[in-house]
Design a protein around this motif. Structure first.
Motif, PDB file in Angstrom:
ATOM      1  N   LEU A 156       0.820  -1.211   0.000  1.00 43.57           N
ATOM      2  CA  LEU A 156       0.000   0.000   0.000  1.00 43.57           C
ATOM      3  C   LEU A 156       0.855   1.262   0.000  1.00 43.57           C
ATOM      4  O   LEU A 156       0.469   2.282  -0.585  1.00 43.57           O
ATOM      5  CB  LEU A 156      -0.935  -0.005   1.217  1.00 43.57           C
ATOM      6  CG  LEU A 156      -2.069  -1.038   1.164  1.00 43.57           C
ATOM      7  CD1 LEU A 156      -2.788  -1.119   2.498  1.00 43.57           C
ATOM      8  CD2 LEU A 156      -3.057  -0.699   0.048  1.00 43.57           C
ATOM      9  N   ILE A 158       4.208   1.622  -1.148  1.00 45.87           N
ATOM     10  CA  ILE A 158       5.115   1.923  -2.260  1.00 45.87           C
ATOM     11  C   ILE A 158       4.434   1.988  -3.623  1.00 45.87           C
ATOM     12  O   ILE A 158       4.970   2.587  -4.547  1.00 45.87           O
ATOM     13  CB  ILE A 158       6.295   0.935  -2.343  1.00 45.87           C
ATOM     14  CG1 ILE A 158       5.851  -0.436  -2.825  1.00 45.87           C
ATOM     15  CG2 ILE A 158       7.042   0.842  -1.033  1.00 45.87           C
ATOM     16  CD1 ILE A 158       7.021  -1.369  -3.010  1.00 45.87           C
ATOM     17  N   MET A 173      -4.169  12.853 -13.436  1.00 44.29           N
ATOM     18  CA  MET A 173      -3.767  13.926 -12.520  1.00 44.29           C
ATOM     19  C   MET A 173      -2.532  14.635 -13.082  1.00 44.29           C
ATOM     20  O   MET A 173      -1.689  14.007 -13.708  1.00 44.29           O
ATOM     21  CB  MET A 173      -3.373  13.355 -11.161  1.00 44.29           C
ATOM     22  CG  MET A 173      -4.468  12.606 -10.424  1.00 44.29           C
ATOM     23  SD  MET A 173      -3.911  12.192  -8.744  1.00 44.29           S
ATOM     24  CE  MET A 173      -4.977  10.804  -8.344  1.00 44.29           C
ATOM     25  N   PHE A 181      -2.242  13.781  -3.869  1.00 40.96           N
ATOM     26  CA  PHE A 181      -2.666  12.382  -3.740  1.00 40.96           C
ATOM     27  C   PHE A 181      -1.715  11.627  -2.807  1.00 40.96           C
ATOM     28  O   PHE A 181      -2.156  10.897  -1.911  1.00 40.96           O
ATOM     29  CB  PHE A 181      -2.675  11.752  -5.134  1.00 40.96           C
ATOM     30  CG  PHE A 181      -3.007  10.282  -5.171  1.00 40.96           C
ATOM     31  CD1 PHE A 181      -4.287   9.830  -4.880  1.00 40.96           C
ATOM     32  CD2 PHE A 181      -2.032   9.355  -5.523  1.00 40.96           C
ATOM     33  CE1 PHE A 181      -4.588   8.472  -4.935  1.00 40.96           C
ATOM     34  CE2 PHE A 181      -2.327   8.004  -5.578  1.00 40.96           C
ATOM     35  CZ  PHE A 181      -3.615   7.561  -5.282  1.00 40.96           C
ATOM     36  N   ALA A 184      -2.265  12.817   0.751  1.00 40.64           N
ATOM     37  CA  ALA A 184      -3.524  12.286   1.287  1.00 40.64           C
ATOM     38  C   ALA A 184      -3.403  10.799   1.588  1.00 40.64           C
ATOM     39  O   ALA A 184      -4.094  10.260   2.459  1.00 40.64           O
ATOM     40  CB  ALA A 184      -4.659  12.525   0.290  1.00 40.64           C
ATOM     41  N   ARG A 185      -2.512  10.155   0.867  1.00 45.59           N
ATOM     42  CA  ARG A 185      -2.422   8.708   0.988  1.00 45.59           C
ATOM     43  C   ARG A 185      -2.024   8.247   2.379  1.00 45.59           C
ATOM     44  O   ARG A 185      -2.384   7.145   2.813  1.00 45.59           O
ATOM     45  CB  ARG A 185      -1.450   8.161  -0.060  1.00 45.59           C
ATOM     46  CG  ARG A 185      -1.778   6.748  -0.411  1.00 45.59           C
ATOM     47  CD  ARG A 185      -1.226   6.261  -1.689  1.00 45.59           C
ATOM     48  NE  ARG A 185      -1.322   4.810  -1.651  1.00 45.59           N
ATOM     49  CZ  ARG A 185      -2.425   4.127  -1.879  1.00 45.59           C
ATOM     50  NH1 ARG A 185      -3.522   4.762  -2.210  1.00 45.59           N
ATOM     51  NH2 ARG A 185      -2.439   2.809  -1.773  1.00 45.59           N
ATOM     52  N   GLU A 188      -5.242   8.040   4.163  1.00 48.30           N
ATOM     53  CA  GLU A 188      -6.088   7.053   3.490  1.00 48.30           C
ATOM     54  C   GLU A 188      -5.636   5.627   3.818  1.00 48.30           C
ATOM     55  O   GLU A 188      -6.437   4.779   4.221  1.00 48.30           O
ATOM     56  CB  GLU A 188      -6.039   7.288   1.980  1.00 48.30           C
ATOM     57  CG  GLU A 188      -6.594   6.160   1.130  1.00 48.30           C
ATOM     58  CD  GLU A 188      -8.063   5.869   1.402  1.00 48.30           C
ATOM     59  OE1 GLU A 188      -8.818   6.822   1.705  1.00 48.30           O
ATOM     60  OE2 GLU A 188      -8.456   4.682   1.316  1.00 48.30           O
ATOM     61  N   THR A 191      -6.265   4.720   7.607  1.00 47.63           N
ATOM     62  CA  THR A 191      -7.646   4.388   7.962  1.00 47.63           C
ATOM     63  C   THR A 191      -8.089   3.119   7.254  1.00 47.63           C
ATOM     64  O   THR A 191      -8.832   2.310   7.822  1.00 47.63           O
ATOM     65  CB  THR A 191      -8.620   5.527   7.607  1.00 47.63           C
ATOM     66  OG1 THR A 191      -8.643   5.697   6.193  1.00 47.63           O
ATOM     67  CG2 THR A 191      -8.184   6.824   8.250  1.00 47.63           C
ATOM     68  N   PHE A 192      -7.608   2.931   6.032  1.00 48.64           N
ATOM     69  CA  PHE A 192      -7.966   1.714   5.295  1.00 48.64           C
ATOM     70  C   PHE A 192      -7.548   0.482   6.085  1.00 48.64           C
ATOM     71  O   PHE A 192      -8.331  -0.453   6.282  1.00 48.64           O
ATOM     72  CB  PHE A 192      -7.283   1.727   3.927  1.00 48.64           C
ATOM     73  CG  PHE A 192      -7.773   0.675   2.975  1.00 48.64           C
ATOM     74  CD1 PHE A 192      -8.941   0.860   2.255  1.00 48.64           C
ATOM     75  CD2 PHE A 192      -7.056  -0.498   2.788  1.00 48.64           C
ATOM     76  CE1 PHE A 192      -9.392  -0.103   1.367  1.00 48.64           C
ATOM     77  CE2 PHE A 192      -7.508  -1.470   1.901  1.00 48.64           C
ATOM     78  CZ  PHE A 192      -8.677  -1.268   1.192  1.00 48.64           C
TER      79      PHE A 192
END
Lengths: 199, 199
Positions: A156, A158, A173, A181, A184-185, A188, A191-192
């Motif tokens: 997730l 790399i 993009m 992005f 934000a990752r 993201e 929490t994922f």
DNA sequence: CGATGGTTTAACTATAAGGTTAATGAAGAA
DNA sequence: TTCTTCATTAACCTTATAGTTAAACCATCG
């Protein structure tokens, strides 16, 4: 500014190897970037292979030690995972070519990393496993195979770097958007993972 | 058994390029594996670069089209994700060097894939986005940025292949155990994603 | 048969790249 | 100052490799 020659060579080599890989790199280019004669490369590092090895070990050690450290933090596992994701993504953002560099060498010479991995990650999986069991016992986590969890984490983190041109094209993009992005990752991915692991 | 020469060359080239990458591959080795003279390579494909391009386009197209197809299936999104994970992991298990091959070329020439990606994934992200919105409306899914979801999917699927020597060392699995790990991963990734996406 | 044209090969060329060597420079020791 | 030693360079060597060429091969058709 005036570094000593050996480290100038080393840094130039790192830049070139990381950008072009072992086969793609040219000793002449390394010499040029270091601002010295090609013969000096051999004077200090004997051969292309040895120079590469020096660069590779340093880079791999940097990545692995930071990652392993984050995973060993003295926190409950869920927090540790968040720490890992944040530090790892930040680390790679600072050296975006690093994962591809390590992965390519991994393919060229699968055993190259073994020594480094063995050195920096002993008991890592056990530590992860214990963290999982503790959190499970505390009712904070559902049980998961630590090997899978480790793979999830790395994958997730790399993927947006090694597959950047592909993802950027597919999502259309521009560079600024992709940077956002990446930023934000961190949240993201955290929490994922947390949601995937609720009991 | 007696294939026509051009495809014999193509298959030999695919094998060599996928194993060694562009820089690492030797025209002589391709010729040897194809059982023909080196000059024939140039007779049929002009240059190393063109031969590589042919191989690369075919491989990339194969991966992308299968992946994109799975993601466009006419099913509710959660099922589509499971389908994707299973077909994608199976596809790569059959060609374990393929992801590293594509990724290396991605680094060497980031624009190379753009044409192929653009060709095979138009509207893919929109389709994903619509699938998400439908499932959200049906109360089956929590909302997620389709770009992140796409990245999650790819990262979770390919990481055990591209990082295999590293993971295998860290987990101390032998080859059989790692194969079982890969097989188990189809279910593991599917449930991981589903759980992460419960509303 | 013999000419034609696509296919295949052996031998060759050119060049780029890693590596070597012998000479030069610089800086301190005696 | 002269000697010594390490650092540095220009020029050279060797080899491996992508690419070329001209001739041989072989099937097909007249």
């Amino acid at each position: 500014m005036e570094q000593d020659t050996e480290t100038r060579i080393f840094e130039a080599a790192r830049a070139v190897f990381v950008e072009q890989g072992f086969e793609g790199a040219r000793m002449q280019e390394i010499a040029d970037r270091a601002g010295i004669n090609k013969a000096l490369l051999h004077y200090y590092f004997r051969s292309k292979a040895r120079l590469f090895e020096a660069v590779f070990r340093a880079s791999a050690a940097e990545v692995l030690s930071q990652a392993a450290t984050a995973l060993r933090q003295d926190q409950p596992l869920p927090d540790r995972l968040t720490t890992f994701v944040h530090t790892y993504i930040d680390l790679i953002r600072a050296n975006p070519h690093l994962p591809a560099f390590v992965l390519e060498e991994l393919r060229r010479n699968p055993d190259a990393l073994k020594a480094v991995v063995a050195e920096h990650t002993p008991g890592l999986l056990d530590a992860l496993g214990r963290g999982i069991e503790d959190a499970v016992a505390a009712g904070r986590l559902r049980r998961i195979d630590p090997a899978h969890l480790l793979a999830h984490l790395i994958g997730l983190c790399i993927i947006p770097f090694i597959a950047r041109p592909m993802l950027q094209t597919a999502t259309q993009m521009d560079d600024a958007a992709y940077d956002a992005f990446l930023e934000a990752r961190k949240e993201e991915v955290s929490t994922f993972i947390h949601r995937a692991l609720v009991p």
